[in-house]
Design a protein around this motif. Structure first.
Motif, PDB file in Angstrom:
ATOM      1  N   TYR A 198      78.414  36.712 114.427  1.00  0.00           N
ATOM      2  CA  TYR A 198      77.907  37.972 113.315  1.00  0.00           C
ATOM      3  C   TYR A 198      78.369  37.032 111.633  1.00  0.00           C
ATOM      4  O   TYR A 198      78.777  35.696 111.621  1.00  0.00           O
ATOM      5  CB  TYR A 198      78.850  38.727 112.516  1.00  0.00           C
ATOM      6  CG  TYR A 198      78.358  39.361 111.512  1.00  0.00           C
ATOM      7  CD1 TYR A 198      77.456  40.503 111.642  1.00  0.00           C
ATOM      8  CD2 TYR A 198      78.585  39.446 110.483  1.00  0.00           C
ATOM      9  CE1 TYR A 198      76.859  41.221 110.442  1.00  0.00           C
ATOM     10  CE2 TYR A 198      78.622  40.163 109.307  1.00  0.00           C
ATOM     11  CZ  TYR A 198      77.293  41.159 109.313  1.00  0.00           C
ATOM     12  OH  TYR A 198      77.061  41.299 107.835  1.00  0.00           O
ATOM     13  N   ASN A 199      77.227  36.401 110.888  1.00  0.00           N
ATOM     14  CA  ASN A 199      77.501  35.252 110.165  1.00  0.00           C
ATOM     15  C   ASN A 199      78.352  33.954 109.937  1.00  0.00           C
ATOM     16  O   ASN A 199      79.112  34.210 109.087  1.00  0.00           O
ATOM     17  CB  ASN A 199      78.039  36.084 108.433  1.00  0.00           C
ATOM     18  CG  ASN A 199      76.977  35.164 107.947  1.00  0.00           C
ATOM     19  OD1 ASN A 199      76.624  34.295 107.431  1.00  0.00           O
ATOM     20  ND2 ASN A 199      78.482  35.186 106.531  1.00  0.00           N
ATOM     21  N   ALA A 200      77.910  33.037 110.886  1.00  0.00           N
ATOM     22  CA  ALA A 200      78.697  32.150 111.513  1.00  0.00           C
ATOM     23  C   ALA A 200      77.782  30.903 111.663  1.00  0.00           C
ATOM     24  O   ALA A 200      76.664  30.941 111.780  1.00  0.00           O
ATOM     25  CB  ALA A 200      78.869  32.407 112.951  1.00  0.00           C
ATOM     26  N   GLN A 201      79.246  30.425 110.906  1.00  0.00           N
ATOM     27  CA  GLN A 201      77.283  29.092 111.128  1.00  0.00           C
ATOM     28  C   GLN A 201      78.526  27.475 112.000  1.00  0.00           C
ATOM     29  O   GLN A 201      79.300  27.608 111.668  1.00  0.00           O
ATOM     30  CB  GLN A 201      77.420  28.501 109.599  1.00  0.00           C
ATOM     31  CG  GLN A 201      77.469  29.445 108.573  1.00  0.00           C
ATOM     32  CD  GLN A 201      75.763  30.335 108.877  1.00  0.00           C
ATOM     33  OE1 GLN A 201      74.941  29.588 109.175  1.00  0.00           O
ATOM     34  NE2 GLN A 201      76.152  31.517 108.566  1.00  0.00           N
ATOM     35  N   ASP A 245      82.339  35.309 109.977  1.00  0.00           N
ATOM     36  CA  ASP A 245      82.059  34.239 108.750  1.00  0.00           C
ATOM     37  C   ASP A 245      83.103  33.534 109.700  1.00  0.00           C
ATOM     38  O   ASP A 245      83.968  33.646 108.877  1.00  0.00           O
ATOM     39  CB  ASP A 245      82.906  35.246 107.736  1.00  0.00           C
ATOM     40  CG  ASP A 245      81.977  36.533 107.121  1.00  0.00           C
ATOM     41  OD1 ASP A 245      80.796  36.266 107.443  1.00  0.00           O
ATOM     42  OD2 ASP A 245      82.443  37.565 107.414  1.00  0.00           O
ATOM     43  N   VAL A 246      82.798  33.017 110.422  1.00  0.00           N
ATOM     44  CA  VAL A 246      83.346  31.873 110.738  1.00  0.00           C
ATOM     45  C   VAL A 246      82.556  30.646 111.029  1.00  0.00           C
ATOM     46  O   VAL A 246      81.633  30.456 111.324  1.00  0.00           O
ATOM     47  CB  VAL A 246      83.728  32.234 112.785  1.00  0.00           C
ATOM     48  CG1 VAL A 246      84.738  30.673 112.929  1.00  0.00           C
ATOM     49  CG2 VAL A 246      84.852  33.285 112.384  1.00  0.00           C
ATOM     50  N   GLU A 247      82.995  29.528 110.561  1.00  0.00           N
ATOM     51  CA  GLU A 247      82.756  28.090 110.715  1.00  0.00           C
ATOM     52  C   GLU A 247      83.186  26.892 111.437  1.00  0.00           C
ATOM     53  O   GLU A 247      84.580  26.785 111.508  1.00  0.00           O
ATOM     54  CB  GLU A 247      82.119  27.605 109.166  1.00  0.00           C
ATOM     55  CG  GLU A 247      81.913  28.711 107.966  1.00  0.00           C
ATOM     56  CD  GLU A 247      81.558  27.792 106.889  1.00  0.00           C
ATOM     57  OE1 GLU A 247      81.701  27.064 106.321  1.00  0.00           O
ATOM     58  OE2 GLU A 247      81.078  28.715 105.928  1.00  0.00           O
ATOM     59  N   ALA A 297      73.283  38.167 111.549  1.00  0.00           N
ATOM     60  CA  ALA A 297      72.998  38.005 110.397  1.00  0.00           C
ATOM     61  C   ALA A 297      73.068  36.920 109.674  1.00  0.00           C
ATOM     62  O   ALA A 297      74.262  35.882 108.651  1.00  0.00           O
ATOM     63  CB  ALA A 297      74.861  38.520 110.234  1.00  0.00           C
ATOM     64  N   GLY A 298      72.031  36.718 110.101  1.00  0.00           N
ATOM     65  CA  GLY A 298      71.948  35.493 109.817  1.00  0.00           C
ATOM     66  C   GLY A 298      72.687  33.596 110.078  1.00  0.00           C
ATOM     67  O   GLY A 298      73.225  33.053 109.678  1.00  0.00           O
ATOM     68  N   SER A 299      73.286  33.986 111.995  1.00  0.00           N
ATOM     69  CA  SER A 299      74.118  33.139 112.135  1.00  0.00           C
ATOM     70  C   SER A 299      73.092  31.559 112.085  1.00  0.00           C
ATOM     71  O   SER A 299      71.948  31.648 112.686  1.00  0.00           O
ATOM     72  CB  SER A 299      74.747  33.451 113.468  1.00  0.00           C
ATOM     73  OG  SER A 299      75.504  34.675 112.896  1.00  0.00           O
ATOM     74  N   THR A 300      74.033  30.080 112.088  1.00  0.00           N
ATOM     75  CA  THR A 300      72.981  29.030 111.829  1.00  0.00           C
ATOM     76  C   THR A 300      73.984  27.843 112.765  1.00  0.00           C
ATOM     77  O   THR A 300      75.035  27.890 112.078  1.00  0.00           O
ATOM     78  CB  THR A 300      71.995  28.694 110.437  1.00  0.00           C
ATOM     79  OG1 THR A 300      73.048  28.460 109.985  1.00  0.00           O
ATOM     80  CG2 THR A 300      71.278  29.633 110.051  1.00  0.00           C
ATOM     81  N   GLY A 301      72.826  27.538 112.811  1.00  0.00           N
ATOM     82  CA  GLY A 301      73.698  25.490 113.337  1.00  0.00           C
ATOM     83  C   GLY A 301      74.856  25.983 114.477  1.00  0.00           C
ATOM     84  O   GLY A 301      75.661  25.249 115.048  1.00  0.00           O
TER      85      GLY A 301
END
Length: 462
Positions: free
Chosen positions: A315-318, A294-296, A338-342
């Motif tokens: 994990y779910n990082a953007q 959960d890091v952007e 978990a949907g990490s994108t970009g």
């Protein structure tokens, strides 16, 4: 037979008709003994002689007290209280701009008697130098600490903290400096009942440099803290070496975390910079070298991630940049889920990992469609024009990796000619577009030329 097996079988048939040959894997160095014996040089935090004489506290070489509390209460701003010997007391410093210093490092010890916080800094511009602080309270729920910093612009240098729950708790203040200090908790207390080495709560612009931290829960813990620079710290035998929570715009550089559960845990934060750190042999229940959850909009650049269960776990990082890292001999080099994108992933060296990459994905993710790619030791690259990149794309996380990850019993076939053929199909023939990760511009040579140094089985200075 599940869908993965069908995909593998189909790809094998395709490659048999087009290639007719297996690809030889070159994932790891044949002459390596492993990196388990690697460790940096660290001090023995308990190797110090205890001062035997009764304590004396002297203000600017003149007035003398047998109590630190009495001395700091009598001191004026700008004065120095010089300590020598043993003090059995707990101290609160309410005089601003005062310095409390040991006559020489470890020449003065403050023993808290096993209760509460040993020393509280409740004024601004206080300096504490060379003092050994020990035996604080045991209750992490009451934030029992070796040192509680409640004043701005505190400078803590060359300290030794032992037998404490929390080492140093920085409580909602600005510009704290902690440098060249040793922090160790209690070995006879379970990890879940320990406090953290340096705990930052709503702290801003702190500087943490050249500290050694062990036998606590997390080495450095950030909670709603920002603008913190942490450099050249070493953390070992902990849950997490460094742990960010809700803490934006911080910098972590040239630190070493080894023999922990997780080396560097980045959670629910943005604007972080992790540069030139070392994460080695972090293989506990979680077992991540660098965890990115959960890091952007953060940069993870130039780090050495070696011998962990997961080198990088994303994990779910953007919209993060993972560049120029050495990812060596981890069970899994990079695990993305978990949907990490970009994510921009470029210039990394993936060498000797049990599995170079794994992506829990239902679609294909393209890395570096136009940018420079990464070096993959198991790739069959062909650099025809000599520009340093292969003309053949590489899929480090595809059908075989997904199958083996979800069905460990299939690992025995992972280096078989049939599975090698599948990898060749996914990397070489765009008609095979299986879910996972594709690197369109893999590097022909590893950017990290000194990666073999981790196999010397000698101490390593960061």
């Amino acid at each position: 037979m599940n869908e993965s097996w069908f995909a593998v079988a189909a790809a094998v048939m395709l490659v048999a008709s087009l290639a007719g040959a297996a690809v030889a894997a070159t994932n790891g160095p044949a002459d390596a003994d492993g990196v388990d014996a690697w460790s940096p040089d660290v001090p023995d935090v308990h190797d110090v002689a205890e001062p035997e004489a009764a304590g004396t506290a002297t203000i600017d070489g003149d007035e003398q007290f047998d109590s630190i509390q009495a001395a700091v209460d009598a001191a004026d701003p700008g004065e120095t209280v010089l300590l020598e010997g043993r003090f059995d007391e707990r101290v609160t410093i309410e005089t601003p701009d005062v310095t409390i210093a040991a006559a020489e490092r470890d020449a003065a010890v403050i023993d808290g008697g096993g209760e509460g916080t040993v020393l509280e800094i409740a004024a601004d511009d206080v300096a504490l130098e060379g003092v050994w602080i020990r035996n604080g309270g045991h209750d992490k729920n009451d934030d029992d600490s070796g040192i509680l910093v409640d004043g701005a612009n505190a400078t803590l240098s060359e300290l030794r903290l032992t037998e404490v729950a929390f080492g140093i708790w920085v409580h909602g203040v600005d510009n704290t400096t902690v440098e060249e200090s040793l922090i160790a908790g209690r070995e006879d207390v379970s990890a879940d009942q320990r406090g953290n080495g340096i705990h930052l709560w709503e702290a801003t612009d702190a500087e943490l440099r050249d500290n050694h931290i062990t036998t606590v829960r997390d080495g450095i813990y950030y909670q709603w803290s920002s603008g913190v620079v942490a450099e050249n710290n070493v953390m070992w035998e902990l849950r997490y070496g460094v742990h960010y929570m809700y803490s934006d715009d911080n910098r972590l550089a040239n630190n070493t975390a080894f023999d922990n559960d997780v080396g560097f845990a980045l959670m629910v934060s943005e604007g972080l910079t992790l540069r030139d750190n070392v994460a080695v042999n972090n293989d506990g229940p979680s077992g991540h070298g660098i965890l990115v959850k959960d890091v952007e909009r953060s940069e993870i650049v130039g780090n050495e991630v070696v011998g962990n269960d997961n080198g990088l776990y994303v994990y779910n990082a953007q919209d993060n940049r993972l560049a120029d890292n050495l990812v060596l001999e981890n069970a899994v080099g990079v695990h993305i889920t978990a949907g990490s994108t970009g994510e921009v992933v470029t210039g990394n060296s993936f060498i000797g990992n049990g599995q170079a990459a794994y992506a829990h994905a239902n679609a294909q993710t393209s890395w570096n469609d136009s940018d420079q790619g990464n070096y993959w030791a198991d790739a069959s690259g062909v650099d025809l024009d000599g520009d340093g990149t292969s003309e053949i794309r590489h899929q480090p996380a595809g059908s075989v990796e997904k199958l083996v990850h979800e069905n460990p019993q299939a690992a025995v076939f992972a280096e078989s000619p049939a599975f090698d053929a599948v990898r060749l199909a996914e990397s070489s023939f765009p008609v095979v577009e299986s879910p996972g990760v594709v690197d369109h511009r893999p590097l022909a040579e590893p950017p990290h030329k000194d990666w073999r140094s981790y196999y010397d089985n000698e101490h390593h200075d960061n």
